[in-house]
Design an enzyme around this catalytic site. Structure first.
Site, PDB file in Angstrom:
ATOM      1  CE  LYS A 110      -3.608   2.659   0.885  1.00 52.35           C
ATOM      2  NZ  LYS A 110      -4.515   2.928  -0.245  1.00 52.35           N
ATOM      3  CB  ILE A 117      -8.409   4.161   0.165  1.00 50.30           C
ATOM      4  CG1 ILE A 117      -9.096   3.003  -0.570  1.00 50.30           C
ATOM      5  CG2 ILE A 117      -7.850   3.726   1.514  1.00 50.30           C
ATOM      6  CD1 ILE A 117     -10.214   2.335   0.147  1.00 50.30           C
ATOM      7  N   GLY A 118      -7.878   7.261  -0.137  1.00 47.04           N
ATOM      8  CA  GLY A 118      -7.145   8.468   0.243  1.00 47.04           C
ATOM      9  C   GLY A 118      -5.812   8.205   0.908  1.00 47.04           C
ATOM     10  CB  CYS A 122       0.417  12.560  -4.920  1.00 45.22           C
ATOM     11  SG  CYS A 122       0.260  10.883  -4.367  1.00 45.22           S
ATOM     12  CE  LYS A 163      -0.405   1.779  -9.703  1.00 46.44           C
ATOM     13  NZ  LYS A 163      -0.919   1.070  -8.540  1.00 46.44           N
ATOM     14  CG  ASN A 217      -2.936   4.705  -9.552  1.00 47.42           C
ATOM     15  OD1 ASN A 217      -3.934   4.222  -9.010  1.00 47.42           O
ATOM     16  ND2 ASN A 217      -1.928   5.209  -8.873  1.00 47.42           N
TER      17      ASN A 217
HETATM   18  C1  LIG Z   1      -8.988  -0.179  -2.947  1.00 48.79           C
HETATM   19  C2  LIG Z   1      -7.823   0.223  -3.793  1.00 48.79           C
HETATM   20  C3  LIG Z   1      -6.740   0.892  -3.215  1.00 48.79           C
HETATM   21  C4  LIG Z   1      -5.656   1.281  -3.987  1.00 48.79           C
HETATM   22  N1  LIG Z   1      -4.614   1.907  -3.384  1.00 48.79           N
HETATM   23  C5  LIG Z   1      -3.527   2.269  -4.131  1.00 48.79           C
HETATM   24  C6  LIG Z   1      -2.406   2.890  -3.517  1.00 48.79           C
HETATM   25  O1  LIG Z   1      -2.362   3.101  -2.311  1.00 48.79           O
HETATM   26  N2  LIG Z   1      -1.362   3.240  -4.302  1.00 48.79           N
HETATM   27  C7  LIG Z   1      -1.344   3.000  -5.654  1.00 48.79           C
HETATM   28  O2  LIG Z   1      -0.344   3.309  -6.304  1.00 48.79           O
HETATM   29  N3  LIG Z   1      -2.381   2.379  -6.253  1.00 48.79           N
HETATM   30  C8  LIG Z   1      -3.481   2.018  -5.522  1.00 48.79           C
HETATM   31  N4  LIG Z   1      -4.540   1.396  -6.143  1.00 48.79           N
HETATM   32  C9  LIG Z   1      -4.500   1.151  -7.595  1.00 48.79           C
HETATM   33  C10 LIG Z   1      -4.107  -0.290  -7.925  1.00 48.79           C
HETATM   34  O3  LIG Z   1      -2.812  -0.586  -7.467  1.00 48.79           O
HETATM   35  C11 LIG Z   1      -4.218  -0.549  -9.428  1.00 48.79           C
HETATM   36  O4  LIG Z   1      -3.326   0.301 -10.110  1.00 48.79           O
HETATM   37  C12 LIG Z   1      -5.612  -0.312  -9.984  1.00 48.79           C
HETATM   38  O5  LIG Z   1      -6.575  -0.741  -9.063  1.00 48.79           O
HETATM   39  C13 LIG Z   1      -5.854  -1.025 -11.317  1.00 48.79           C
HETATM   40  O6  LIG Z   1      -5.711  -2.416 -11.212  1.00 48.79           O
HETATM   41  P1  LIG Z   1      -6.949  -3.440 -10.950  1.00 48.79           P
HETATM   42  O7  LIG Z   1      -7.994  -3.095 -11.957  1.00 48.79           O
HETATM   43  O8  LIG Z   1      -6.353  -4.800 -11.130  1.00 48.79           O
HETATM   44  O9  LIG Z   1      -7.395  -3.186  -9.572  1.00 48.79           O
HETATM   45  C14 LIG Z   1      -5.635   0.998  -5.381  1.00 48.79           C
HETATM   46  C15 LIG Z   1      -6.717   0.325  -5.943  1.00 48.79           C
HETATM   47  C16 LIG Z   1      -7.801  -0.070  -5.186  1.00 48.79           C
HETATM   48  C17 LIG Z   1      -8.933  -0.789  -5.836  1.00 48.79           C
END
Ligand SMILES: Cc1cc2nc3c(=O)[nH]c(=O)nc-3n(C[C@H](O)[C@H](O)[C@H](O)COP(=O)(O)O)c2cc1C
Ligand SMILES: Cc1cc2nc3c(=O)[nH]c(=O)nc-3n(C[C@H](O)[C@H](O)[C@H](O)COP(=O)(O)OP(=O)(O)OC[C@H]3O[C@@H](n4cnc5c(N)ncnc54)[C@H](O)[C@@H]3O)c2cc1C
Ligand code: FES
Lengths: 264, 303
Positions: free
Chosen positions: B45, B71-72, B130, B165, B192
């Protein structure tokens, strides 16, 4: 510990309009579940609905290696779930979360609003072995939506019902019934021996928490929040507490009522 | 035996299936369901210098074949990560990649310096989605020059492999990718979440505690595949594909588009076994198609 398991459906009945009771086989979950814990159920094999849906464990039958859920159809996940037939398998994650802390008190007051009665049956069945008096207060919209009354009657004589429209039991809010039980039914000297356990919509829980605070009765509330993972990794299911945001899925769903910062 | 191992940006992985930031916590909760040693890599995370409380709930709403999250960046800060999370993760051999974010290039560099000292950490993933408070809150990821400057600053602060990323919420993602490469990134990961919104028609309010959220899940996969393919046309550094990967077939699409590895995010919520199942499904595909090594697939789309 909890597991992800394919569980066979043993029974699936509509017990009230759009309300279903689901019985599934699982040796592990039925023997490890504590009252107030929940399971996270995959309600389809496709991508829509995508996420699992959370349901309280309504009742366990360890000796028969099965457990029950009680749920209402409110959207696409629960609608899809309601179409599963007996004999099919469901992908279930559980048992999850921190359930009710079982207080060694003489009097237990269980308050359930709407679907909130779901976890209270498992709780009542466990408490009946140690608790002298169990009061069950059920609040519902109308007569057809009064759930599990028969099952609670088998456990205690003290089952009180209220409906919003007065079509069954007392007309009004279940919190008014609670106040009445505390002020008029219970001997004041017994109050220090009581614990309140509540589950239901947030406004109801807030009202119950206020009463518990005024009357100095310890109170546990089971909270709801939309979830993604159900196991504490996504931080999606938080509620505001005095110590900051806490996760409903693994810090809860049951919290002490005084911990919650109630939102309007 | 199908070849699945890869050394990506200097990080040695036994297979190309990693878990995506924010969908796996710091591994501890998920380890009750998944053998962490079977994963290609674990991305944490997002970690920030100081603890962050995160956004007000509700933070999750499901949408068609996807979900929005708000989530923030809730996390307890880098000190807590080192003291309380790394010890658990040190029991496993899978490479650990720390995802970091900050309010300014200085914050990111400070984090990179601190994490550089942790032997367990094999790489940094830079979350550039960010706001940059020193530039009036303009998101780093929207500004090619800010991205370049940021990556250069972090590059000087650490010898760890840097994975940048990328956000899909930009006009030309390949431009940002190129800037990251020029500034010294060892790899890029994309995408992302996509900025999205859902409104409750009864209350007329956002279904989330914030007006908008990030869309993820199967709904975004075609966009992610397209962006990986576009970025593959302009950079030489390896690409990690992310977005809606639910199956081995999905992962293979990303390899063909040009990804050297993939990250599994939302799928972890649907199936705790998803990353391990996906590794198995990739193996099956290679076996059925007599392919010795999955690397033969990378960028091998027929035009
Ligand atoms: C609940 C949730 C929390 C996430 N938190 C972060 C994060 O803290 N940092 C980040 O770089 N990406 C975060 N992401 C993005 C994921 O790492 C990913 O890039 C994005 O969800 C696309 O992939 P997916 O469709 O397989 O989920 C988050 C995604 C979700 C769903
Ligand atoms: C710990 C826990 C235990 C629960 N136990 C039960 C139970 O025993 N029986 C039961 O019928 N329901 C229970 N719920 C609520 C149940 O999870 C939701 O009704 C279900 O997820 C709705 O899914 P859906 O796709 O049918 O509806 P959606 O289309 O997702 O939503 C329909 C409506 O339900 C609301 N909603 C969606 N998910 C949740 C949620 N997780 N919690 C509260 N409201 C939600 C939405 O805001 C919307 O107003 C529980 C929830 C939690 C968190
Ligand atoms: S639902 Fe993911 S942390 Fe609770």
């Amino acid at each position: 510990m909890s597991i992800q398991e394919n569980c066979r459906i043993l029974d699936h009945q509509e017990v009230a309009p759009q309300h279903f009771k689901l019985v599934v086989a699982s040796k592990y979950i039925s023997s490890h579940a504590q009252p107030g814990q929940f399971v996270n159920v995959r309600c389809s094999t496709g991508y829509d609905p995508l996420l699992r849906r959370a349901f309280s464990i309504h009742r366990t039958a360890k000796e028969h290696e099965r457990f029950e859920l009680l749920y209402q159809v409110v959207g696409k996940g629960t609608r899809s779930l309601s179409q599963y037939c007996v004999g099919a398998e469901l992908d279930i994650l559980g048992p999850l979360g921190q359930g009710f802390a079982l207080e060694k008190k003489d009097i237990a007051i269980l308050v359930g609003g709407g679907m909130g009665v779901a976890p209270l049956l498992a709780l009542a069945e466990t408490l009946k072995q140690t608790t002298k008096a169990i009061y069950v207060l059920i609040g519902a919209k109308d007569k057809a939506r009064v759930l599990a009354e028969k099952e609670f009657n088998a456990i205690t004589d003290q089952v009180l019902v209220s409906t919003d429209n007065g079509s069954y039991g007392k007309k009004g809010f279940i919190s008014d019934i609670l106040l009445n039980v505390i002020e008029n039914t219970l001997d004041p000297s017994y109050l220090p021996l009581a614990t309140i356990y509540a589950c239901g919509p947030n406004p109801m829980l807030k009202a119950i928490a206020d009463i518990a605070f005024q009357k100095k009765i310890p109170c546990q509330v089971s909270m709801e929040q939309c979830m993604a993972c159900g196991i504490g990794t996504c931080l999606g299911c938080v509620v505001k507490t005095r110590t900051g945001y806490q996760k409903v899925c693994d810090d809860g769903p049951v919290f002490k009522s005084e911990e919650i910062v109630w939102q309007d | 035996m199908a070849g699945l191992d890869i050394e990506l940006a200097g990080i040695k992985m036994k297979n190309p299936v990693m878990v995506a930031s924010g969908t796996f916590g710091y591994g501890e909760e998920a380890s009750k369901f998944v053998d962490l040693d079977k994963l290609g890599a674990i991305v944490t995370k997002t970690i920030t210098l100081q603890a962050r409380e995160g956004n007000p709930p509700p933070r999750i709403v499901e949408t068609s074949s996807g979900m929005l999250n708000s989530i923030g960046l809730q996390n307890k800060g880098v000190k807590d990560f080192i003291e309380n999370r790394i010890p658990f993760l040190s029991k496993f051999k899978t490479p650990l990649i720390a995802n970091i974010a900050g309010d300014s290039a200085k914050d990111y560099a400070e984090l990179a310096k601190i994490l550089n000292k942790e032997p367990l950490i094999k790489g940094l993933e830079i979350n550039i989605s960010c706001p940059n408070v020193t530039k009036g809150g303009m998101f780093f990821c929207f500004d090619p020059n800010a991205t370049e400057e940021l990556v250069r600053t972090i590059r000087k602060a650490t010898s760890l492999p840097l994975i940048v990323k990328l956000s899909p919420n930009v006009t030309d993602i390949s431009l940002i990718a190129k800037k990251a490469e020029d500034a010294g990134a060892d790899a890029v990961s994309l995408i992302n979440t996509l900025m999205g919104m859902a409104i409750d028609i009864e209350t007329r309010k956002s279904k989330l505690g914030t007006p908008t959220g990030g869309l993820s899940g199967p709904a975004i996969k075609p966009i992610a595949v397209r962006m990986v393919w576009q970025v593959a046309q302009v950079v030489k550094i390896p690409i990690i594909g992310v977005g809606g990967i639910m199956t081995g077939e999905d992962a293979i699409e990303f390899f063909l588009a040009g990804a050297s590895a993939v990250q599994v995010g939302t799928a972890n919520f649907v199936d705790t076994q998803a990353p391990i199942r996906i590794v198995g499904e990739i193996k099956d595909y290679l076996g059925e198609n007599n392919i010795n090594n999955y690397k033969e697939l990378i960028g091998n789309i027929e035009m």
